[in-house]
Write a protein that holds these residues in place. Structure first.
Motif, PDB file in Angstrom:
ATOM      1  N   THR B  42       0.857  -1.173   0.000  1.00 34.44           N
ATOM      2  CA  THR B  42       0.000   0.000   0.000  1.00 34.44           C
ATOM      3  C   THR B  42       0.899   1.230   0.000  1.00 34.44           C
ATOM      4  O   THR B  42       1.803   1.340   0.831  1.00 34.44           O
ATOM      5  N   ALA B  43       0.667   2.124  -0.947  1.00 35.58           N
ATOM      6  CA  ALA B  43       1.475   3.343  -1.016  1.00 35.58           C
ATOM      7  C   ALA B  43       0.687   4.493  -0.412  1.00 35.58           C
ATOM      8  O   ALA B  43      -0.492   4.660  -0.691  1.00 35.58           O
ATOM      9  N   THR B 184      13.434   5.016  -0.826  1.00 31.61           N
ATOM     10  CA  THR B 184      14.359   5.143  -1.955  1.00 31.61           C
ATOM     11  C   THR B 184      14.692   6.595  -2.281  1.00 31.61           C
ATOM     12  O   THR B 184      15.381   6.866  -3.243  1.00 31.61           O
ATOM     13  N   SER B 185      14.201   7.536  -1.462  1.00 34.28           N
ATOM     14  CA  SER B 185      14.389   8.938  -1.856  1.00 34.28           C
ATOM     15  C   SER B 185      15.840   9.379  -1.754  1.00 34.28           C
ATOM     16  O   SER B 185      16.222  10.385  -2.336  1.00 34.28           O
ATOM     17  N   ALA B 186      16.678   8.619  -1.033  1.00 35.48           N
ATOM     18  CA  ALA B 186      18.087   9.015  -0.935  1.00 35.48           C
ATOM     19  C   ALA B 186      18.964   8.148  -1.843  1.00 35.48           C
ATOM     20  O   ALA B 186      20.178   8.187  -1.734  1.00 35.48           O
ATOM     21  N   LEU B 187      18.331   7.350  -2.717  1.00 32.96           N
ATOM     22  CA  LEU B 187      19.108   6.394  -3.514  1.00 32.96           C
ATOM     23  C   LEU B 187      19.097   6.753  -4.999  1.00 32.96           C
ATOM     24  O   LEU B 187      18.215   7.446  -5.477  1.00 32.96           O
ATOM     25  N   ILE B 190      19.299   3.083  -9.995  1.00 29.74           N
ATOM     26  CA  ILE B 190      19.552   1.637 -10.080  1.00 29.74           C
ATOM     27  C   ILE B 190      19.250   0.980  -8.734  1.00 29.74           C
ATOM     28  O   ILE B 190      18.570  -0.047  -8.659  1.00 29.74           O
ATOM     29  N   ALA B 191      19.737   1.613  -7.661  1.00 32.98           N
ATOM     30  CA  ALA B 191      19.462   1.080  -6.319  1.00 32.98           C
ATOM     31  C   ALA B 191      17.966   1.110  -6.044  1.00 32.98           C
ATOM     32  O   ALA B 191      17.413   0.194  -5.420  1.00 32.98           O
ATOM     33  N   THR B 192      17.292   2.165  -6.515  1.00 38.41           N
ATOM     34  CA  THR B 192      15.847   2.278  -6.333  1.00 38.41           C
ATOM     35  C   THR B 192      15.128   1.120  -7.015  1.00 38.41           C
ATOM     36  O   THR B 192      14.260   0.475  -6.429  1.00 38.41           O
ATOM     37  N   ALA B 193      15.535   0.838  -8.272  1.00 33.31           N
ATOM     38  CA  ALA B 193      14.905  -0.252  -9.018  1.00 33.31           C
ATOM     39  C   ALA B 193      15.056  -1.571  -8.266  1.00 33.31           C
ATOM     40  O   ALA B 193      14.111  -2.366  -8.177  1.00 33.31           O
ATOM     41  N   LYS B 194      16.240  -1.793  -7.682  1.00 32.52           N
ATOM     42  CA  LYS B 194      16.480  -3.046  -6.943  1.00 32.52           C
ATOM     43  C   LYS B 194      15.563  -3.162  -5.742  1.00 32.52           C
ATOM     44  O   LYS B 194      15.017  -4.227  -5.450  1.00 32.52           O
ATOM     45  N   ILE B 195      15.414  -2.037  -5.020  1.00 28.39           N
ATOM     46  CA  ILE B 195      14.559  -2.061  -3.824  1.00 28.39           C
ATOM     47  C   ILE B 195      13.107  -2.306  -4.231  1.00 28.39           C
ATOM     48  O   ILE B 195      12.393  -3.078  -3.581  1.00 28.39           O
ATOM     49  N   GLU B 196      12.687  -1.673  -5.318  1.00 27.01           N
ATOM     50  CA  GLU B 196      11.296  -1.853  -5.762  1.00 27.01           C
ATOM     51  C   GLU B 196      11.031  -3.311  -6.115  1.00 27.01           C
ATOM     52  O   GLU B 196      10.020  -3.905  -5.706  1.00 27.01           O
ATOM     53  N   GLU B 197      11.960  -3.893  -6.847  1.00 24.97           N
ATOM     54  CA  GLU B 197      11.867  -5.304  -7.227  1.00 24.97           C
ATOM     55  C   GLU B 197      11.737  -6.165  -5.977  1.00 24.97           C
ATOM     56  O   GLU B 197      10.916  -7.075  -5.892  1.00 24.97           O
ATOM     57  N   MET B 215       5.152   9.501  -7.464  1.00 22.82           N
ATOM     58  CA  MET B 215       3.915   8.923  -7.983  1.00 22.82           C
ATOM     59  C   MET B 215       4.162   7.716  -8.860  1.00 22.82           C
ATOM     60  O   MET B 215       3.469   6.718  -8.779  1.00 22.82           O
ATOM     61  N   SER B 216       5.216   7.831  -9.715  1.00 24.92           N
ATOM     62  CA  SER B 216       5.434   6.705 -10.625  1.00 24.92           C
ATOM     63  C   SER B 216       5.862   5.462  -9.849  1.00 24.92           C
ATOM     64  O   SER B 216       5.543   4.351 -10.240  1.00 24.92           O
ATOM     65  N   GLN B 217       6.550   5.668  -8.722  1.00 34.11           N
ATOM     66  CA  GLN B 217       6.903   4.516  -7.901  1.00 34.11           C
ATOM     67  C   GLN B 217       5.645   3.847  -7.351  1.00 34.11           C
ATOM     68  O   GLN B 217       5.498   2.632  -7.420  1.00 34.11           O
ATOM     69  N   ALA B 218       4.727   4.651  -6.866  1.00 37.84           N
ATOM     70  CA  ALA B 218       3.470   4.109  -6.368  1.00 37.84           C
ATOM     71  C   ALA B 218       2.761   3.350  -7.487  1.00 37.84           C
ATOM     72  O   ALA B 218       2.251   2.241  -7.291  1.00 37.84           O
ATOM     73  N   ALA B 219       2.738   3.925  -8.692  1.00 36.15           N
ATOM     74  CA  ALA B 219       2.060   3.288  -9.816  1.00 36.15           C
ATOM     75  C   ALA B 219       2.734   1.972 -10.188  1.00 36.15           C
ATOM     76  O   ALA B 219       2.064   0.993 -10.519  1.00 36.15           O
ATOM     77  N   ARG B 220       4.072   1.955 -10.120  1.00 35.11           N
ATOM     78  CA  ARG B 220       4.819   0.756 -10.531  1.00 35.11           C
ATOM     79  C   ARG B 220       4.591  -0.412  -9.600  1.00 35.11           C
ATOM     80  O   ARG B 220       4.355  -1.530 -10.033  1.00 35.11           O
ATOM     81  N   ILE B 221       4.687  -0.196  -8.282  1.00 34.70           N
ATOM     82  CA  ILE B 221       4.763  -1.368  -7.403  1.00 34.70           C
ATOM     83  C   ILE B 221       3.600  -1.539  -6.431  1.00 34.70           C
ATOM     84  O   ILE B 221       3.458  -2.613  -5.859  1.00 34.70           O
ATOM     85  N   SER B 222       2.772  -0.516  -6.228  1.00 37.56           N
ATOM     86  CA  SER B 222       1.785  -0.690  -5.161  1.00 37.56           C
ATOM     87  C   SER B 222       0.502  -1.323  -5.670  1.00 37.56           C
ATOM     88  O   SER B 222       0.148  -1.200  -6.846  1.00 37.56           O
ATOM     89  N   ASP B 223      -0.180  -2.021  -4.773  1.00 37.93           N
ATOM     90  CA  ASP B 223      -1.477  -2.608  -5.104  1.00 37.93           C
ATOM     91  C   ASP B 223      -2.598  -1.650  -4.718  1.00 37.93           C
ATOM     92  O   ASP B 223      -3.617  -1.573  -5.383  1.00 37.93           O
TER      93      ASP B 223
END
Lengths: 297, 260
Positions: B42-43, B184-187, B190-197, B215-223
């Protein structure tokens, strides 16, 4: 390819004048900086030149000679016999004891100040620490005299000396603890608390270990500060010609010996070597604390 | 109790009822009621200062460390009102990951993972420790990178690795919920992508609530997505629904970049 910067002569004139001023200013700054360090260089030079001939194995491992021994040695032009072992052991005893009193109290107080930045009591404690730091050391000696010499040990004692020194150490340890803890990021504390770690454990197992080198810097600085204190010890430890490890008995100390040698015409020569040793110890502690401060960054 | 802009969640892992948080007199979170789904991400999003971090930090009662912050309302974790429990016990059921990686600088990678046990004075057998460390580091895909350097200080790792170490530290306690505050705001990307995965992988075993202003992070990974504005929960819905057909005008304005 050359670039024409100063095409107009007006500008060029000014630039030379400004460069001269700049050089002059730099010269003054360097000169004053050299002036600042010159006393310490001269002091160390003098101490080494006049003191080195007394420094020997026996200087560190024998107790102070009496006036008569010193006088005979002087008369026959020999090296004054004996050493300052009673002073070295006395300083060791009293400084270690003072540290044992001041370190726990100082660190706990520093933690309190850090945790309660805005409380009224914290402000009072902080200001009091500053006042103690500015209190003449002889007054602190007087306090230790009234508290310990008059009421606890019933006579001059190493303990009284330790108490007066520990009061002097306290403010430095308190403030350095507070400043060190302030520099630790708050998120580190929160990380531990977020794992359900009780508050006291966060302080003991996270904050203090993380700030350890900072705390050590403060402790070493405070030790180097009190190691040369003479005035409070005159009123409390008094001095002794023997090695003494008993806290309830009068005890000598290195700075006390400097004062005693100064007052005895036959032993004046020992002032230099004793001061040299004292200076060396203080410098050593200072450099050590600097080393720890560096390792923190 | 629930307004028309929220969806119904069955068997929530965490429920919040009428939660308000105030800094002295300033109310930062106003009367939020929401249910969080198990094994989902949940984002919580919204512009800066909207109260999203404040809301997240209320869940594991971090606000109680500060005297000027007051929290009211109910927080129900798996059917228990945790506002009535001692905060120390509550926090052991929720792992928290912060904005900036914050491994304990005095501890090795190994000790950082089991820091929760160590600092709480829970004694473990050697084999249990090894097992927890290996499992947690494998879960955050860090095991292969650090298995030969387990006894080096955690602070020697890169920022992204440090953050994964911090997630491992949160996982080691087997929490029911993992709270992430803009992890991920301090990363770097590439590191962000790894954490999201990693988070997508982790939701199979854990329930994840994360604050993000991306927002795009929320769109990418959150349900599920929860949109907050000025301390209020404006809208709460499946991420796909909210990003395609937002019900509230303010949500729409935020998602289309009219403010942020």
């Amino acid at each position: 390819m050359s670039m024409e910067i100063a095409s107009n002569s007006h500008y060029r004139d000014h630039s030379t004048a400004r460069m001269t001023k700049d050089k002059l200013f730099l010269g003054i700054v360097i000169g004053l900086a050299i002036l600042t360090i010159s006393p310490i260089v001269l002091i160390i030079y003098k101490l080494i030149v006049k003191g080195i001939k007394q420094i020997s194995f026996s200087f560190i491992f024998e107790t102070t000679p009496n006036t008569y021994e010193a006088m005979t040695a002087l008369a026959s032009g020999e090296r004054i016999p004996g050493g300052i072992l009673n002073g070295i052991t006395g300083t060791l005893l009293m400084v270690v004891m003072a540290a044992l009193i001041a370190i726990p109290v100082g660190i706990v107080t520093g933690v309190y100040l850090y945790e309660n930045q805005k409380k009224k009591l914290a402000a009072i404690v902080r200001n009091t620490a500053d006042i103690i730091q500015g209190t003449p050391s002889i007054v602190l000696g007087l306090i230790a005299y009234i508290w310990v010499v008059k009421h606890i040990t019933m006579g001059f004692s190493a303990l009284a000396g330790s108490v007066s020194l520990s009061i002097m150490m306290l403010p430095m340890i308190v403030r350095s603890t507070e400043e060190t803890l302030k520099m630790i990021p708050n998120t580190l504390k929160e990380a531990a608390l977020a794992m359900g770690v009780p508050y006291y454990k966060v302080i003991i197992r996270v904050l203090i270990p993380t700030g350890f080198s900072g705390l050590l810097t403060g402790i070493l600085l405070s030790v180097s500060r009190v190691i040369g204190e003479t005035a409070p010890l005159m009123l409390t430890a008094l001095g002794s010609t023997m090695v003494n490890w008993d806290l309830s008995k009068p005890t000598s100390a290195i700075p006390l010996l400097v004062w005693e040698f100064y007052n005895d015409p036959n032993m004046v020569d020992l002032i230099w070597s004793t001061s040299l040793l004292l200076m060396g110890i203080v410098l050593l502690f200072n450099l050590l604390s600097r080393q720890f401060a560096k390792s923190r960054k | 109790m629930m307004n028309e802009n929220t969806i119904q969640i069955n068997n929530p892992v965490l429920s919040v009822r009428n939660l308000s948080v105030a800094y002295d007199q300033n109310v930062a979170v106003k009367n939020v009621s929401v249910d969080f789904k198990k094994n989902a991400i949940t984002a919580i999003m919204g512009p800066s200062g909207c109260g999203k971090s404040t809301l997240l930090r209320a869940f594991n009662r971090m606000h109680e460390l500060y005297e000027n912050i007051h929290t009211t309302g109910e927080i129900i974790l798996n059917g228990t009102d945790i506002m009535k429990l001692p905060p120390i016990r509550v926090r052991r059921h929720m792992g928290m990951v912060f904005q900036r990686p914050n491994p304990f600088p005095t501890m090795s990678i190994y000790d950082n993972v089991i820091a929760g046990y160590k600092l709480n004075g829970i004694r473990l057998k050697h084999s249990e420790k090894d097992e927890i460390v290996e499992r947690s580091l494998t879960d955050v895909a860090l095991w292969d990178e650090v298995k030969d350097a387990l006894f080096k200080k955690g602070t020697f790792l890169s920022g992204g690795q440090q953050q994964r170490l911090c997630i491992a530290r949160a996982l080691a306690f087997n929490p029911e919920v993992i709270l992430l505050d803009e992890p991920t705001s301090a990363l770097d990307p590439i590191a962000t992508a790894k954490i999201e995965e990693l988070l997508v992988e982790l939701k199979k075993q854990y329930s994840i609530i994360m604050v993000t202003h991306n927002m795009s992070q929320a769109a990418r990974i959150s349900d599920f997505s929860l949109f907050m504005y000025l301390g209020e929960m404006v809208e709460y819905d499946k991420t796909k629904v909210m990003f395609t057909t937002p019900k509230d005008k303010r949500t729409e304005a935020y998602l289309t970049g009219k403010f942020g």
